[in-house]
Design a protein around this motif. Structure first.
Motif, PDB file in Angstrom:
ATOM      1  N   MET A  23       0.849  -1.169   0.000  1.00  0.00           N
ATOM      2  CA  MET A  23       0.000   0.000   0.000  1.00  0.00           C
ATOM      3  C   MET A  23       0.893   1.230   0.000  1.00  0.00           C
ATOM      4  O   MET A  23       1.780   1.367   0.811  1.00  0.00           O
ATOM      5  CB  MET A  23      -0.892  -0.034   1.242  1.00  0.00           C
ATOM      6  CG  MET A  23      -1.776   1.188   1.354  1.00  0.00           C
ATOM      7  SD  MET A  23      -2.788   1.205   2.841  1.00  0.00           S
ATOM      8  CE  MET A  23      -4.228   0.384   2.253  1.00  0.00           C
ATOM      9  N   SER A  24       0.675   2.149  -0.877  1.00  0.00           N
ATOM     10  CA  SER A  24       1.470   3.372  -0.948  1.00  0.00           C
ATOM     11  C   SER A  24       0.759   4.491  -0.192  1.00  0.00           C
ATOM     12  O   SER A  24      -0.403   4.370   0.184  1.00  0.00           O
ATOM     13  CB  SER A  24       1.697   3.770  -2.410  1.00  0.00           C
ATOM     14  OG  SER A  24       0.477   4.172  -2.983  1.00  0.00           O
ATOM     15  N   ILE A  25       1.461   5.580  -0.014  1.00  0.00           N
ATOM     16  CA  ILE A  25       0.916   6.716   0.728  1.00  0.00           C
ATOM     17  C   ILE A  25      -0.300   7.295   0.021  1.00  0.00           C
ATOM     18  O   ILE A  25      -1.240   7.754   0.658  1.00  0.00           O
ATOM     19  CB  ILE A  25       2.004   7.795   0.920  1.00  0.00           C
ATOM     20  CG1 ILE A  25       3.097   7.241   1.840  1.00  0.00           C
ATOM     21  CG2 ILE A  25       1.428   9.065   1.509  1.00  0.00           C
ATOM     22  CD1 ILE A  25       4.245   8.167   2.066  1.00  0.00           C
ATOM     23  N   GLU A  26      -0.321   7.250  -1.321  1.00  0.00           N
ATOM     24  CA  GLU A  26      -1.445   7.798  -2.081  1.00  0.00           C
ATOM     25  C   GLU A  26      -2.723   6.999  -1.875  1.00  0.00           C
ATOM     26  O   GLU A  26      -3.819   7.505  -2.032  1.00  0.00           O
ATOM     27  CB  GLU A  26      -1.121   7.858  -3.591  1.00  0.00           C
ATOM     28  CG  GLU A  26      -0.040   8.849  -3.960  1.00  0.00           C
ATOM     29  CD  GLU A  26       1.373   8.285  -3.737  1.00  0.00           C
ATOM     30  OE1 GLU A  26       1.561   7.054  -3.700  1.00  0.00           O
ATOM     31  OE2 GLU A  26       2.295   9.108  -3.582  1.00  0.00           O
ATOM     32  N   GLU A  27      -2.612   5.713  -1.519  1.00  0.00           N
ATOM     33  CA  GLU A  27      -3.775   4.846  -1.364  1.00  0.00           C
ATOM     34  C   GLU A  27      -4.422   4.954   0.015  1.00  0.00           C
ATOM     35  O   GLU A  27      -5.510   4.432   0.226  1.00  0.00           O
ATOM     36  CB  GLU A  27      -3.376   3.390  -1.623  1.00  0.00           C
ATOM     37  CG  GLU A  27      -2.906   3.141  -3.040  1.00  0.00           C
ATOM     38  CD  GLU A  27      -2.374   1.729  -3.212  1.00  0.00           C
ATOM     39  OE1 GLU A  27      -2.360   0.958  -2.235  1.00  0.00           O
ATOM     40  OE2 GLU A  27      -1.954   1.402  -4.330  1.00  0.00           O
ATOM     41  N   ILE A  28      -3.777   5.644   0.956  1.00  0.00           N
ATOM     42  CA  ILE A  28      -4.315   5.776   2.315  1.00  0.00           C
ATOM     43  C   ILE A  28      -5.435   6.816   2.288  1.00  0.00           C
ATOM     44  O   ILE A  28      -5.244   7.933   1.816  1.00  0.00           O
ATOM     45  CB  ILE A  28      -3.217   6.207   3.304  1.00  0.00           C
ATOM     46  CG1 ILE A  28      -2.128   5.146   3.358  1.00  0.00           C
ATOM     47  CG2 ILE A  28      -3.806   6.457   4.683  1.00  0.00           C
ATOM     48  CD1 ILE A  28      -0.927   5.546   4.176  1.00  0.00           C
ATOM     49  N   PRO A  29      -6.617   6.439   2.775  1.00  0.00           N
ATOM     50  CA  PRO A  29      -7.718   7.414   2.791  1.00  0.00           C
ATOM     51  C   PRO A  29      -7.390   8.597   3.698  1.00  0.00           C
ATOM     52  O   PRO A  29      -6.727   8.448   4.722  1.00  0.00           O
ATOM     53  CB  PRO A  29      -8.901   6.628   3.353  1.00  0.00           C
ATOM     54  CG  PRO A  29      -8.461   5.224   3.503  1.00  0.00           C
ATOM     55  CD  PRO A  29      -7.005   5.165   3.307  1.00  0.00           C
ATOM     56  N   ASN A  65      -6.142   6.958  10.577  1.00  0.00           N
ATOM     57  CA  ASN A  65      -5.116   6.967  11.612  1.00  0.00           C
ATOM     58  C   ASN A  65      -4.128   5.843  11.313  1.00  0.00           C
ATOM     59  O   ASN A  65      -4.302   4.714  11.772  1.00  0.00           O
ATOM     60  CB  ASN A  65      -5.754   6.798  12.990  1.00  0.00           C
ATOM     61  CG  ASN A  65      -4.754   7.016  14.109  1.00  0.00           C
ATOM     62  OD1 ASN A  65      -3.638   7.462  13.869  1.00  0.00           O
ATOM     63  ND2 ASN A  65      -5.154   6.692  15.318  1.00  0.00           N
ATOM     64  N   VAL A  66      -3.088   6.150  10.545  1.00  0.00           N
ATOM     65  CA  VAL A  66      -2.121   5.153  10.112  1.00  0.00           C
ATOM     66  C   VAL A  66      -0.729   5.615  10.520  1.00  0.00           C
ATOM     67  O   VAL A  66      -0.378   6.775  10.371  1.00  0.00           O
ATOM     68  CB  VAL A  66      -2.181   4.977   8.569  1.00  0.00           C
ATOM     69  CG1 VAL A  66      -1.127   3.990   8.115  1.00  0.00           C
ATOM     70  CG2 VAL A  66      -3.553   4.535   8.150  1.00  0.00           C
ATOM     71  N   GLN A  67       0.061   4.675  11.071  1.00  0.00           N
ATOM     72  CA  GLN A  67       1.432   4.975  11.441  1.00  0.00           C
ATOM     73  C   GLN A  67       2.374   4.348  10.429  1.00  0.00           C
ATOM     74  O   GLN A  67       2.251   3.167  10.107  1.00  0.00           O
ATOM     75  CB  GLN A  67       1.760   4.411  12.817  1.00  0.00           C
ATOM     76  CG  GLN A  67       1.123   5.141  13.956  1.00  0.00           C
ATOM     77  CD  GLN A  67       1.590   4.566  15.286  1.00  0.00           C
ATOM     78  OE1 GLN A  67       1.850   3.382  15.394  1.00  0.00           O
ATOM     79  NE2 GLN A  67       1.675   5.417  16.285  1.00  0.00           N
ATOM     80  N   ILE A  68       3.291   5.153   9.945  1.00  0.00           N
ATOM     81  CA  ILE A  68       4.321   4.643   9.049  1.00  0.00           C
ATOM     82  C   ILE A  68       5.616   4.644   9.851  1.00  0.00           C
ATOM     83  O   ILE A  68       6.117   5.689  10.243  1.00  0.00           O
ATOM     84  CB  ILE A  68       4.452   5.514   7.785  1.00  0.00           C
ATOM     85  CG1 ILE A  68       3.122   5.524   7.040  1.00  0.00           C
ATOM     86  CG2 ILE A  68       5.582   5.012   6.912  1.00  0.00           C
ATOM     87  CD1 ILE A  68       3.087   6.447   5.855  1.00  0.00           C
ATOM     88  N   LEU A  69       6.145   3.437  10.116  1.00  0.00           N
ATOM     89  CA  LEU A  69       7.313   3.295  10.968  1.00  0.00           C
ATOM     90  C   LEU A  69       8.547   3.020  10.135  1.00  0.00           C
ATOM     91  O   LEU A  69       8.497   2.296   9.141  1.00  0.00           O
ATOM     92  CB  LEU A  69       7.097   2.145  11.953  1.00  0.00           C
ATOM     93  CG  LEU A  69       5.826   2.206  12.814  1.00  0.00           C
ATOM     94  CD1 LEU A  69       5.698   0.953  13.654  1.00  0.00           C
ATOM     95  CD2 LEU A  69       5.828   3.440  13.685  1.00  0.00           C
ATOM     96  N   SER A  70       9.668   3.567  10.588  1.00  0.00           N
ATOM     97  CA  SER A  70      10.935   3.282   9.924  1.00  0.00           C
ATOM     98  C   SER A  70      11.391   1.877  10.321  1.00  0.00           C
ATOM     99  O   SER A  70      10.881   1.270  11.269  1.00  0.00           O
ATOM    100  CB  SER A  70      11.991   4.313  10.332  1.00  0.00           C
ATOM    101  OG  SER A  70      12.313   4.154  11.700  1.00  0.00           O
ATOM    102  N   LYS A  71      12.369   1.373   9.601  1.00  0.00           N
ATOM    103  CA  LYS A  71      12.885   0.030   9.854  1.00  0.00           C
ATOM    104  C   LYS A  71      13.472  -0.072  11.269  1.00  0.00           C
ATOM    105  O   LYS A  71      13.230  -1.045  11.981  1.00  0.00           O
ATOM    106  CB  LYS A  71      13.954  -0.301   8.802  1.00  0.00           C
ATOM    107  CG  LYS A  71      14.460  -1.699   8.849  1.00  0.00           C
ATOM    108  CD  LYS A  71      15.443  -1.935   7.710  1.00  0.00           C
ATOM    109  CE  LYS A  71      15.961  -3.353   7.724  1.00  0.00           C
ATOM    110  NZ  LYS A  71      16.936  -3.588   6.651  1.00  0.00           N
ATOM    111  N   ASP A  72      14.196   0.964  11.688  1.00  0.00           N
ATOM    112  CA  ASP A  72      14.800   0.960  13.021  1.00  0.00           C
ATOM    113  C   ASP A  72      13.731   1.019  14.120  1.00  0.00           C
ATOM    114  O   ASP A  72      13.860   0.376  15.159  1.00  0.00           O
ATOM    115  CB  ASP A  72      15.765   2.137  13.177  1.00  0.00           C
ATOM    116  CG  ASP A  72      17.004   1.989  12.313  1.00  0.00           C
ATOM    117  OD1 ASP A  72      17.381   0.828  12.034  1.00  0.00           O
ATOM    118  OD2 ASP A  72      17.595   3.013  11.937  1.00  0.00           O
TER     119      ASP A  72
END
Length: 176
Positions: free
Chosen positions: A1-7, A11-18
């Motif tokens: 899912m890409s950022i453009e597909e998020i409604p 309330n969505v969290q995008i976390l870094s790998k670390d």
């Protein structure tokens, strides 16, 4: 899912790998997540504050905390200035609502107010002077000290000492 597909508004969290690795390690350490915390602040010298809004907070059994979130610098001096401006605005509104009686700042009005206040004080003092109070059982030096410290009549000093069973400190505190 890409950022453009998020409604929008989700309330969505995008976390870094670390951050994902750190969260997995915290789960292994048996830290408990604390819900309901909306803001965490850290204060440094000079009124510099780091604030984390909507943090994820974890607590260990020993009482240490781990906080995840984006820290932003929050200047306390700016907040203090805003609070002072708001208080001044509220005071101006209160004065405006009080009416025109307090707006009259003519010398005659001020003089009349001062005379009325002094007449009230004299009436109260005259009432105290006329009354004779029994000073038996009280030390005259204690009464004199209370009169010197609080600038009240002898009658008030005796009444205060009687009320507090001869305790000078509490009598002075009451009259101050």
């Amino acid at each position: 899912m890409s950022i453009e597909e998020i409604p929008q508004g989700a309330n969505v969290q995008i976390l870094s790998k670390d951050e994902k690795k750190a969260r997995d390690l915290i789960k292994k350490l048996n830290l408990k997540q604390i819900k309901g915390i909306t803001r965490v602040t850290f204060k440094q010298k000079g009124n510099l504050i780091y604030a984390i809004d909507q943090p994820d907070v974890f607590r260990s059994a020993a009482g240490t905390y781990v906080v995840f979130g984006e820290a932003k610098v929050d200047d306390m001096n700016k907040r203090i200035a805003e609070a002072q401006a708001q208080a001044a605005q509220q005071e101006a509104l209160t004065k405006a609502a009080a009416g025109s009686a307090t707006d009259d700042k003519s010398p005659e009005s001020i003089t009349a107010d001062l005379q009325a206040a002094s007449l009230e004080d004299k009436k109260i003092e005259e009432e105290d002077v006329d009354e004779v109070v029994d000073e038996s059982g009280l030390d005259a030096a204690d009464i004199d000290i209370i009169i010197d410290q609080t600038q009240v009549s002898r009658t008030k000093a005796v009444k205060a000492l009687r009320k507090h069973d001869g305790d000078m400190v509490n009598a002075i505190m009451e009259l101050s």
